[in-house]
Design an enzyme around this catalytic site. Structure first.
Site, PDB file in Angstrom:
ATOM      1  N   PRO A   1       0.803  -1.250   0.182  1.00 16.64           N
ATOM      2  CA  PRO A   1      -0.139  -0.076   0.075  1.00 16.64           C
ATOM      3  C   PRO A   1       0.810   1.350  -0.013  1.00 16.64           C
ATOM      4  CG  PRO A   1      -0.873  -1.511   1.567  1.00 16.64           C
ATOM      5  CD  PRO A   1       0.358  -2.181   1.104  1.00 16.64           C
ATOM      6  N   GLU A   2       0.397   2.398  -0.646  1.00  8.69           N
ATOM      7  CA  GLU A   2       0.869   3.651  -0.405  1.00  8.69           C
ATOM      8  C   GLU A   2       0.725   4.300   0.624  1.00  8.69           C
ATOM      9  OE1 GLU A   2       2.840   4.531  -3.824  1.00  8.69           O
ATOM     10  OE2 GLU A   2       2.222   2.835  -4.700  1.00  8.69           O
TER      11      GLU A   2
ATOM     12  N   LYS B   1       4.840   4.588   6.039  1.00  3.97           N
ATOM     13  CA  LYS B   1       3.812   3.526   5.762  1.00  3.97           C
ATOM     14  C   LYS B   1       3.714   2.704   7.082  1.00  3.97           C
ATOM     15  CE  LYS B   1       5.017   3.048   0.785  1.00  3.97           C
ATOM     16  NZ  LYS B   1       5.555   1.941  -0.100  1.00  3.97           N
TER      17      LYS B   1
ATOM     18  N   ARG C   1      11.143  -5.242  -8.587  1.00  9.07           N
ATOM     19  CA  ARG C   1       9.766  -4.571  -8.489  1.00  9.07           C
ATOM     20  C   ARG C   1       9.269  -4.155  -9.808  1.00  9.07           C
ATOM     21  NH1 ARG C   1       8.445  -2.484  -3.485  1.00  9.07           N
ATOM     22  NH2 ARG C   1       6.492  -2.049  -4.382  1.00  9.07           N
TER      23      ARG C   1
END
Length: 320
Positions: free
Chosen positions: A2-3, A51, A286
Site C-alpha cells: 500500500p502507498e 507506511k 519490483r
C-alpha cells in the site's frame, strides 16, 4: 505494498473509531507481544509515519500492564502498538475494511488476524478492530518509537509539512546523484510515503525512466512537490487518481498497470518491466510501467543501466 495515502486513510479510520476508547480485550498474535495484556489502556491516537501505523496508548487508571505486570499510573509509561501493512496487511473496524486501489477489501481468513482489539468508547459504543496480515507488530514505549521509525525521511503526508521537510528530502535524494531515480523514490530513508504506483506515475510525469540516475531529473524539487501534492489529494479518495480525472473511464493513472495499452500522452504502447535493487542481496525486482517514447534515460536509449538492475525482454529490457 500500500502507498502512503492508503496508510494515512487507514489510520484516520482507526483513529475515528478508537481515539479515547478504553480497551476491554486485546489479543496480539505475535511472539514478541503474545503475553501482553492491554485491558484498561486507553487509545490516545492512531497516526501514520510513512507506511507505519502507530497506535498510541495511555496507561490504565488501575492496576494492569503488558505481560500481566501490576503497574501504578504514576510509573506506567505510554505505549505504542506499531504495525506495518507490508504487501497484504489491512485493518477491519467492526467487520468493515478500508476500500482502496491497492488493498483487497474482501473478507480475510480468521487465522490471518495478527492483532485483535476490542474497546469501549465514552459514548457507550463497542468497537472491534482487527489487523489482518499486518507485519512488524511490536509493543514498545512511545518514547522509544524512533527505534523503529527514526530512520525514515520526511513524511510526505506530515500535516506539518514545511519547506524544512522539503529541503531535507531534497538533500537526502541529492546525496547519491548516481542512484536510479526509481530506487531512490522507493527508499523510505529519503522521503516516506511513496510506493510503486507513485514511483511509476512520478517518473512518467517528469518524463524520466525509473532506471535513469537522479542527476538526470530536470526538476527534482518539482518532483518532490508533485509527490507531496498527489499523496495529499488522494488521502480522501478510495480510487487513486494522478491524471486529474479528465481521462474518462479507467482513466485514473497514466502508466501503472497499463502494459500494452496506448500512452495517454503520445500513443506508444506502455511497457512493463522490472527494476532490481542491487544493494539488497537476493531481492526480487519490483515491477515498473513506462512509456518508451515519453520517458528518457531507459535501456533503449543506449545508456548503461547495469547498476539499476533492469530486467525483462532481451531486446529492450522490458516486456509488454
Amino acid at each position: 505494498m500500500p502507498e502512503g495515502d492508503t496508510v494515512f486513510r487507514q489510520c484516520r479510520i482507526l483513529h475515528e473509531a478508537l481515539a479515547g476508547a478504553e480497551i476491554t480485550r486485546s489479543d496480539l498474535r505475535v511472539p514478541s507481544a503474545a503475553t501482553a495484556g492491554l485491558r484498561g489502556w486507553r487509545v490516545q491516537e492512531v497516526v501514520p509515519r510513512g507506511k507505519h501505523l502507530l497506535l498510541r496508548l495511555l496507561p490504565p487508571s488501575g492496576p494492569g500492564a503488558p505481560g500481566g505486570q501490576v503497574t501504578s499510573t504514576r510509573t506506567a509509561e505510554p505505549l505504542t502498538l506499531h504495525s506495518h501493512l507490508m504487501m497484504d496487511g489491512i485493518w477491519h473496524v467492526d467487520g468493515n475494511s478500508l476500500r482502496s486501489s491497492d488493498t483487497s477489501a474482501g473478507p480475510r481468513p480468521p487465522h490471518t488476524a495478527r492483532v485483535v482489539l476490542e474497546a469501549l468508547r465514552d459514548d457507550g459504543r463497542e468497537v472491534r478492530a482487527v489487523g489482518y496480515d499486518v507485519k512488524q507488530v511490536r509493543l514498545l514505549r512511545t518514547a522509544d518509537e524512533d527505534e523503529l521509525i527514526g530512520h525514515l525521511g520526511p513524511d510526505l503526508l506530515d500535516p506539518d509539512w514545511t519547506d524544512r521537510h522539503r529541503a531535507q528530502a531534497l538533500e537526502n535524494l541529492r546525496a547519491r546523484p548516481e542512484r536510479p531515480v526509481g530506487l531512490a523514490l522507493l527508499d523510505q530513508r529519503n522521503l516516506a510515503g511513496i510506493g510503486n504506483i507513485y514511483r511509476c506515475e512520478l517518473c512518467f510525469l517528469h518524463r524520466i525512466h525509473p532506471s535513469a540516475p537522479l542527476r538526470e531529473v530536470a526538476d527534482l524539487p518539482g518532483m518532490v512537490d508533485l509527490a507531496q501534492r498527489l499523496l495529499t489529494v488522494n488521502t480522501g479518495r478510495a480510487v487513486r487518481m494522478t491524471t486529474g480525472g479528465m481521462m474518462g473511464r479507467r482513466g485514473d493513472l497514466w502508466v501503472y498497470g497499463r502494459a500494452g495499452e496506448p500512452c495517454r500522452r503520445c500513443g506508444a504502447r506502455i511497457q512493463r518491466g522490472e527494476l532490481l535493487e542491487p544493494e539488497i542481496e537476493g531481492s526480487e525486482g519490483r515491477v515498473i510501467f513506462v512509456c518508451p517514447r515519453c520517458q528518457a534515460g531507459g535501456p533503449e536509449d543506449g545508456a548503461p543501466r547495469a547498476a539499476a538492475g533492469t530486467r525483462g525482454s532481451r531486446r529492450r529490457g522490458f516486456r509488454t
